[in-house]
Scaffold this active site. Structure first.
Site, PDB file in Angstrom:
ATOM      1  N   SER A  28       2.283  14.557  32.945  1.00  0.00           N
ATOM      2  CA  SER A  28       3.100  15.108  31.847  1.00  0.00           C
ATOM      3  C   SER A  28       3.475  16.564  32.125  1.00  0.00           C
ATOM      4  CB  SER A  28       2.317  15.059  30.530  1.00  0.00           C
ATOM      5  OG  SER A  28       2.058  13.734  30.149  1.00  0.00           O
ATOM      6  N   ASP A 320      -2.871   6.522  26.860  1.00  0.00           N
ATOM      7  CA  ASP A 320      -2.746   5.994  28.226  1.00  0.00           C
ATOM      8  C   ASP A 320      -4.061   5.426  28.758  1.00  0.00           C
ATOM      9  OD1 ASP A 320      -0.061   6.644  28.346  1.00  0.00           O
ATOM     10  OD2 ASP A 320      -0.464   8.663  29.090  1.00  0.00           O
ATOM     11  N   ARG A 392      -1.649   1.837  35.661  1.00  0.00           N
ATOM     12  CA  ARG A 392      -2.952   2.050  35.014  1.00  0.00           C
ATOM     13  C   ARG A 392      -3.729   0.749  34.903  1.00  0.00           C
ATOM     14  NH1 ARG A 392      -2.357   7.256  34.092  1.00  0.00           N
ATOM     15  NH2 ARG A 392      -0.525   8.047  33.021  1.00  0.00           N
TER      16      ARG A 392
HETATM   17  C1  S3P Z   1       3.854  11.080  27.685  1.00  0.00           C
HETATM   18  C2  S3P Z   1       3.744  10.576  26.414  1.00  0.00           C
HETATM   19  C3  S3P Z   1       3.175   9.258  26.127  1.00  0.00           C
HETATM   20  C4  S3P Z   1       2.368   8.725  27.299  1.00  0.00           C
HETATM   21  C5  S3P Z   1       3.084   8.901  28.605  1.00  0.00           C
HETATM   22  C6  S3P Z   1       3.351  10.360  28.867  1.00  0.00           C
HETATM   23  C7  S3P Z   1       4.473  12.412  27.871  1.00  0.00           C
HETATM   24  O1  S3P Z   1       4.227   8.333  25.861  1.00  0.00           O
HETATM   25  O2  S3P Z   1       2.048   7.369  27.096  1.00  0.00           O
HETATM   26  O3  S3P Z   1       2.315   8.385  29.676  1.00  0.00           O
HETATM   27  O4  S3P Z   1       4.353  12.991  28.966  1.00  0.00           O
HETATM   28  O5  S3P Z   1       5.094  12.912  26.922  1.00  0.00           O
HETATM   29  P1  S3P Z   1       4.854   8.151  24.393  1.00  0.00           P
HETATM   30  O6  S3P Z   1       5.604   9.364  24.021  1.00  0.00           O
HETATM   31  O7  S3P Z   1       5.760   6.942  24.512  1.00  0.00           O
HETATM   32  O8  S3P Z   1       3.680   7.889  23.492  1.00  0.00           O
END
Ligand code: S3P
Length: 435
Positions: A28, A320, A392
């Site tokens: 992220s 996640d 994952r």
């Molecule tokens: C993320 C937000 C999450 C997460 C993804 C990364 C991000 O998704 O599951 O792996 O970097 O903002 P969602 O916004 O769909 O919950």
């Protein structure tokens, strides 16, 4: 995924897991550091950048839009920002690969440009819902065409955006971030309210790049018309990658692992709390701050786990980590109940259905529910599972193999490289038998 990329793994029982495991940079944070550096004024230096396919796809998209990005060494990027209005359009589609974060955040960023763009993705990303982003962007005045709500996305340029106040229908950092990035280009203020707080990396990083922003858990507000100043970013190790080792060491007798300098943003560490509720022995040492983020070494020792009713409030903070949690639950004593996690059905695969099918193939007794699962702990027996190209899930079943009674064959593991290049070698270095 093309058949050329098909890759199967076999994971066998391990005696104990020991040593130090240095997991790669946070996905992220890597995506966001690349995007903000690209549209900042000046040169940013990123260290700890995740060399995964997802984040490299984001870097390649920005390079295609005219940003100069150098990579002097692995995990290092020097990004010559072009300023808020300096990106140049490309006639060719922009390929986000497997990355939902890449596509959704870039949609927000591109909605405010003067040129048109087309965003495409792989087979999995092409099935993921995009209306959650394109609908509120349309309220801001953006014009994004999709295929019945799915990619490819055609983002029309030259639109005048206006800020909105938006209450998110689901807790999603990707939706929030897409709107905030569009908000940089909008007239007036963009305000986002979440049903549950989600990871706040976009907000923190915008502030670090000098953009005035007001934020607190579950809330963010900014105004258009400022500039971003280039900044150096140190990306912490990814808690979501550490998660597989936290579970593996917890469930394999005799294990002790140290995971240095992992990002411990509270919006990411729900699994730590869930595992502790199950009886896990995980300690944080050398807690410190780096680039506005709390980091620390995680020391995990084997401990007998028991089933829990997972508190729903933890779900967004471990969104996640459910595939890994499901494996912990599969060998814990008693029953684990997960509710309120319907979002798992729209991740890189339908993670409830994919995990349920694989766990049943390994002899685990579980009931799938619309928004979770009821899992009875027991013994993992040898078998074959299909990850459906979900990184994952592939890594979680590799963990199932180390604690099982025999070999677990995992189909379709190539996408592990999207988030965790080198997983197989690192896992084997601490005692997995994965090939
Ligand atoms: C993320 C937000 C999450 C997460 C993804 C990364 C991000 O998704 O599951 O792996 O970097 O903002 P969602 O916004 O769909 O919950």
């Amino acid at each position: 995924m093309s058949s050329a990329r098909r890759l199967d793994w076999v994971s066998g029982p391990a005696m104990s897991l020991r040593g130090e495991v240095v997991v790669p940079g946070d996905k992220s944070v890597s995506h966001r550091s690349m995007m903000l550096s690209a549209i900042a004024d000046g040169t940013s230096h990123i260290r700890g950048f995740l060399e995964g396919e997802d984040t490299r796809a984001t870097a390649a998209v920005l390079a295609q839009l005219g940003v100069s990005i150098e990579s002097p060494s692995a995990g290092e990027r020097i990004v010559r920002g072009v300023g808020l209005h300096g990106l140049r359009g490309s006639d060719k589609p922009l390929d986000c690969g497997n990355a939902g974060t890449g596509m959704r955040l870039l949609t927000g960023l591109l909605a405010g440009q003067s040129f048109d763009s087309t965003l495409i993705g792989d087979e999995s990303l092409s099935k993921r819902p995009m209306r959650r982003v394109t609908d509120p962007l349309a309220n801001m005045g953006a014009h994004v065409d999709s295929q019945n709500g799915l990619p490819p996305l055609h983002v029309h340029g030259g639109r005048k955006l206006r800020g909105i106040r938006y209450e998110l229908p689901v807790a999603s950092a990707q939706i929030k971030s897409a709107l905030l990035l569009a908000g940089l280009y909008a007239e007036g203020s963009t305000e986002v309210i979440e049903p549950h707080p989600t990871r706040d990396y976009t907000e923190r990083m915008l502030a670090a790049f000098g953009w005035p922003i007001e934020f607190s858990p579950g809330y963010a507000k900014l105004e258009g018309g400022h500039t971003l100043r280039a900044t150096d970013v140190v990306v912490p190790a990814d808690f979501s990658s550490a998660a597989f080792f936290l579970v593996a060491a917890s469930i394999v007798p005799g294990s002790v692992l140290r995971l240095p300098a992992v990002g411990l943003n509270p919006r990411r560490t729900g699994l730590l709390e869930a595992l502790r509720l199950m009886g896990a022995d995980i300690r944080i040492e050398n807690r410190t701050e780096s680039g506005g983020e709390v980091i620390g070494d995680l020391v995990v020792r084997h401990a007998p786990l028991h089933g829990i009713e997972l508190p729903e409030a933890l779900v967004p903070d471990m969104i996640d980590e459910f595939p890994a949690l499901f494996i912990a639950a599969a060998v814990a004593k008693g029953r684990t109940v997960v509710r309120g996690a319907a979002e798992l059905r729209v991740k890189e695969s339908d993670r409830i259905a994919t995990m349920a099918a694989g766990m049943r193939a390994l002899g685990v007794n579980l009931d799938e529910t619309p928004d979770g699962a009821i899992i009875d702990g027991g013994t993992i027996v040898p078998g074959t599972v299909d990850s459906h190209g979900d990184h994952r899930i592939a890594m979680s079943f590799a963990v199932a193999g180390v604690v099982g009674k025999g070999e677990v064959t995992i189909r379709d593991c190539a996408n592990v490289a999207t988030s965790f290049p080198g997983f197989l070698e690192l896992a084997n270095s601490c005692g997995f038998t994965l090939r």
